[in-house]
Scaffold this motif. Structure first.
Motif, PDB file in Angstrom:
ATOM      1  N   SER A 232      15.133  -2.193 -10.667  1.00 15.85           N
ATOM      2  CA  SER A 232      14.270  -2.895  -9.715  1.00 15.85           C
ATOM      3  C   SER A 232      13.529  -3.975 -10.473  1.00 15.85           C
ATOM      4  O   SER A 232      13.349  -3.869 -11.689  1.00 15.85           O
ATOM      5  N   ALA A 233      13.096  -4.998  -9.741  1.00 16.04           N
ATOM      6  CA  ALA A 233      12.312  -6.059 -10.384  1.00 16.04           C
ATOM      7  C   ALA A 233      10.853  -5.914  -9.958  1.00 16.04           C
ATOM      8  O   ALA A 233      10.552  -5.428  -8.867  1.00 16.04           O
ATOM      9  N   VAL A 234       9.962  -6.322 -10.853  1.00 18.61           N
ATOM     10  CA  VAL A 234       8.537  -6.338 -10.538  1.00 18.61           C
ATOM     11  C   VAL A 234       8.071  -7.776 -10.719  1.00 18.61           C
ATOM     12  O   VAL A 234       8.366  -8.397 -11.740  1.00 18.61           O
ATOM     13  N   ALA A 235       7.382  -8.323  -9.719  1.00  9.30           N
ATOM     14  CA  ALA A 235       6.904  -9.705  -9.810  1.00  9.30           C
ATOM     15  C   ALA A 235       5.386  -9.704  -9.830  1.00  9.30           C
ATOM     16  O   ALA A 235       4.748  -9.172  -8.929  1.00  9.30           O
TER      17      ALA A 235
ATOM     18  N   ALA B  15       5.511   1.255 -12.837  1.00 10.28           N
ATOM     19  CA  ALA B  15       5.253  -0.035 -13.492  1.00 10.28           C
ATOM     20  C   ALA B  15       4.320  -0.882 -12.622  1.00 10.28           C
ATOM     21  O   ALA B  15       3.370  -1.496 -13.116  1.00 10.28           O
ATOM     22  N   VAL B  16       4.566  -0.889 -11.308  1.00  7.76           N
ATOM     23  CA  VAL B  16       3.704  -1.651 -10.394  1.00  7.76           C
ATOM     24  C   VAL B  16       2.269  -1.123 -10.469  1.00  7.76           C
ATOM     25  O   VAL B  16       1.312  -1.886 -10.609  1.00  7.76           O
ATOM     26  N   ARG B  17       2.132   0.200 -10.428  1.00  7.62           N
ATOM     27  CA  ARG B  17       0.788   0.800 -10.471  1.00  7.62           C
ATOM     28  C   ARG B  17       0.099   0.485 -11.795  1.00  7.62           C
ATOM     29  O   ARG B  17      -1.103   0.196 -11.831  1.00  7.62           O
TER      30      ARG B  17
ATOM     31  N   PRO C  98       0.809  -1.229   0.000  1.00  7.81           N
ATOM     32  CA  PRO C  98       0.000   0.000   0.000  1.00  7.81           C
ATOM     33  C   PRO C  98       0.843   1.281   0.000  1.00  7.81           C
ATOM     34  O   PRO C  98       0.341   2.343  -0.356  1.00  7.81           O
ATOM     35  N   LYS C  99       2.117   1.174   0.334  1.00  7.87           N
ATOM     36  CA  LYS C  99       2.984   2.361   0.260  1.00  7.87           C
ATOM     37  C   LYS C  99       3.211   2.752  -1.206  1.00  7.87           C
ATOM     38  O   LYS C  99       3.419   3.911  -1.527  1.00  7.87           O
ATOM     39  N   THR C 100       3.185   1.760  -2.090  1.00 13.21           N
ATOM     40  CA  THR C 100       3.366   2.027  -3.518  1.00 13.21           C
ATOM     41  C   THR C 100       2.021   2.252  -4.200  1.00 13.21           C
ATOM     42  O   THR C 100       1.884   3.126  -5.046  1.00 13.21           O
TER      43      THR C 100
END
Ligand code: ASP
Ligand code: MG
Length: 470
Positions: free
Chosen positions: A400-403, A454-456, A242-244
Motif C-alpha cells: 500500500s502507499a502512504v501519502a 504507518a499512517v497512524r 477516521p476509519k484508520t
C-alpha cells in the motif's frame, strides 16, 4: 453573496433528502444569490453504467428491469419530495421526457449490441437529468422561485471527448454568465445538472466520474461567484480517514494545492480537475456536511491562515497498488530509457501513481493500481525482448502507499526524517519513497499489512490529533 452549491449523490439519495436539500437551499437563499448543482441520486450512475453493460451484451430482460427500477425510484422520490400537484405534474413531464430518451437509447443499443461513446454519455447523463428536476420541484414547493437547466442549456460547452469531456472555458464562461445572469437577474435560483455539458453541435457530454464538482467550479468561475459550497456526507477534508485513525480531525482550511494532493490520494475522491477553474480566480471552495449543516466544514483558499505551524496536514492511505521494478545495467547514462519505459506503460493503459529511480540509474520503480499491473508488466516484458538494455521486470502486489501532504513541507528541513523516523520506530520497513518536486507531498510504500500502522505513526508524529484543540 453569490454562492454555487453542489449537492452530491448521498445528499439527494431519496425524496426525503431532496426535501432537506431544498430546505437548506431555501435557508441560504435568503440574503444570497444561489446556483444549485446536483449529482444523480445515490448510486444511479453506477446503475446506468450496469445498464450500458447489459445493453452491450444484448440482455433485453436485464435492460428492461433496470429501466423499470430507475423509473420507479425517481417517481417515488418525486412523490415524497414535491407536495403541490401542479408542481409535481410539471416535474413529471420532465422526468417522462428523459425516461423516454433513456429507454430509446438503451433499447437501441440492446438490439445493436453496440454502444458508441456518444450514446453512452446520453445514457449516463440521465441520472442528473432525473434528479435535478426533482430538486427544482422541491424548491418551487418550498417557495423558492427556480429554473431547471441541463449543463448544455446553462451554457457549458465541451470538446467531444465523450466520457471525459473538457469544458471550453472561453465560450462557456461567456454563455454561462449570460444565461444564469438573466435568470438570477429576475430573482430566480437556477438548478443545473452536474456532470454534463454539450458539444458545439448540441450533443450531450459527461465529465467523467465525480464530474458534478467540476460543473460547480466551472459555473462559479463563469459567473464570478464569491464561494462554492460542496455538500456531501462528511464533515470536510480530514487529517486522515477516521476509519484508520479514530482521532483524525477536520481541517478548517487548506490551500488549493494541498486539496489537490488530497483529492488524488484521499479517501474522498474529488474530480481531479475540480479546483482548476476556481484556483485561478481565488474563489474559495467550502466542503460541508448536508446532514450537519451547522458544522463549519473545510474551506479551500489561496492563502490559508490556520495551521501556520503545521507542516503536515494529512496522511492518506492508498490501497490496492503494486510496485513494478525494472532492472538493467545498460539503462545507465542512456537518455530516453525512462521515456521509453513510461511510454510502454502508458500505452498499456496503466496510470502511474509514483516513480522513483536510484542515482545509479540501474533500476526504476513505479507504483500503479493493482488492477492494471499485469497489463503493464506484460507490456514491459515484451519490450524486454527488444533493444534497450532492460534486463528484468519484477512486481510486488502486497503493498500500500502512504501519502503525507502539507504545503508547509516546502523548504522545511527534517520533515522526511520525522516521517521515516516515526515509521521506523513502529518497526515498519519502507519499500519505496517518492517526493514530488512541489515538495507538498512525500509518498512511500510499505507492506499492506503495515500500512494502517504507518499512517497512524505519521499522524501521531506530527500531532495531528491535537489539531484545532489549542
Ligand atoms: N453522478 C456522477 C457520478 O456518480 C457525477 C457526480 O456524482 O459527480 O460520478
Ligand atoms: Mg456521485
Amino acid at each position: 453573496m453569490k454562492i454555487v452549491m453542489k449537492f452530491g449523490g448521498t445528499s439527494v439519495a431519496d425524496g426525503k433528502r431532496i426535501r432537506h436539500v431544498a430546505s437548506l437551499a431555501a435557508r441560504f437563499s435568503r440574503g444570497n444569490q444561489l446556483v444549485v448543482v446536483c449529482s444523480a441520486m445515490g448510486d444511479v450512475t453506477d446503475q446506468l453504467i450496469s445498464l450500458t453493460e447489459d445493453a452491450r451484451s444484448g440482455s433485453e430482460k436485464a435492460v428492461e428491469a433496470r429501466l423499470a427500477a430507475i423509473r420507479e425510484s425517481h417517481l417515488a422520490a418525486l412523490k415524497e419530495a414535491v407536495k403541490s400537484p401542479e408542481v409535481a405534474a410539471k416535474v413529471r413531464r420532465k422526468l417522462t421526457e428523459t425516461l423516454a430518451q433513456l429507454g430509446q437509447l438503451a433499447r437501441g443499443s440492446t438490439i445493436l449490441r453496440e454502444l458508441t461513446p456518444r450514446s453512452r454519455d446520453g445514457i449516463l447523463s440521465s441520472g442528473e437529468r432525473l434528479s435535478n428536476p426533482i430538486v427544482w420541484g422541491a424548491l418551487l414547493d418550498q417557495g423558492v422561485d427556480s429554473v431547471y437547466l441541463t449543463g448544455g442549456e446553462c451554457g457549458i460547452m465541451t470538446d467531444d471527448n465523450f466520457g471525459d469531456a473538457a469544458p471550453l472555458m472561453e465560450v462557456t464562461g461567456y454563455q454561462v454568465k449570460e444565461n444564469l445572469g438573466r435568470i438570477m437577474g429576475e430573482g430566480k435560483t437556477p438548478v443545473v445538472t452536474g456532470y454534463i455539458g454539450a458539444t458545439q453541435g448540441g450533443e450531450m457530454t459527461t465529465f467523467g466520474r465525480g464530474g458534478s464538482d467540476l460543473t460547480a467550479t466551472v459555473i462559479a468561475s463563469s459567473i464570478g461567484a464569491d464561494e462554492v459550497w460542496i455538500w456531501s456526507d462528511v464533515d470536510g477534508l480530514m487529517t486522515a480517514d477516521p476509519k484508520t485513525v479514530p482521532d483524525a480531525r477536520v481541517l478548517s482550511e487548506v490551500s488549493y494545492a494541498e486539496a489537490g494532493e488530497m483529492a488524488v490520494f484521499g479517501a474522498k475522491a474529488l474530480h481531479p480537475r475540480t479546483l482548476e477553474p476556481v484556483a485561478e480566480k481565488g474563489i474559495p471552495v467550502r466542503f460541508r456536511n448536508t446532514f450537519k449543516p451547522d458544522h463549519p466544514g473545510t474551506v479551500v483558499r489561496r492563502d490559508p491562515k490556520a495551521y501556520a505551524k503545521n507542516i503536515v496536514k494529512s496522511v492518506a492511505l492508498v490501497k490496492g497498488v503494486a510496485i513494478i521494478t525494472l532492472t538493467g545495467a545498460s539503462m545507465v547514462g542512456r537518455p530516453g530509457s525512462a521515456a521509453r519505459i513510461f511510454d510502454v506503460v502508458a500505452k498499456s493503459g496503466t496510470n502511474i501513481l509514483m516513480i522513483s529511480q536510484s542515482v545509479s540509474e540501474s533500476n526504476i520503480s513505479m507504483v500503479v493500481n493493482r488492477s492494471t499491473m499485469h497489463r503493464a508488466v506484460n507490456a514491459l516484458e515484451l519490450m524486454m525482448l527488444g533493444p534497450g538494455g532492460l534486463k528484468q521486470v519484477n512486481y510486488e502486489d502486497d503493498v500500500s502507499a502512504v501519502a503525507v501532504v502539507g504545503g508547509g513541507m516546502r523548504g522545511a528541513k527534517g520533515i522526511a526524517a520525522r516521517v521515516f523516523g516515526a515509521v521506523a520506530a513502529s518497526g515498519i520497513n519502507v519499500r519505496m519513497i517518492a517526493q514530488g518536486s512541489s515538495e507538498q507531498n512525500i509518498s512511500f510504500v510499505v507492506h499492506e499489512g503495515d500500512a494502517k500502522d504507518a499512517v497512524r505513526a505519521v499522524h501521531r508524529a506530527f500531532h495531528l490529533e491535537k489539531l484545532n484543540s489549542s
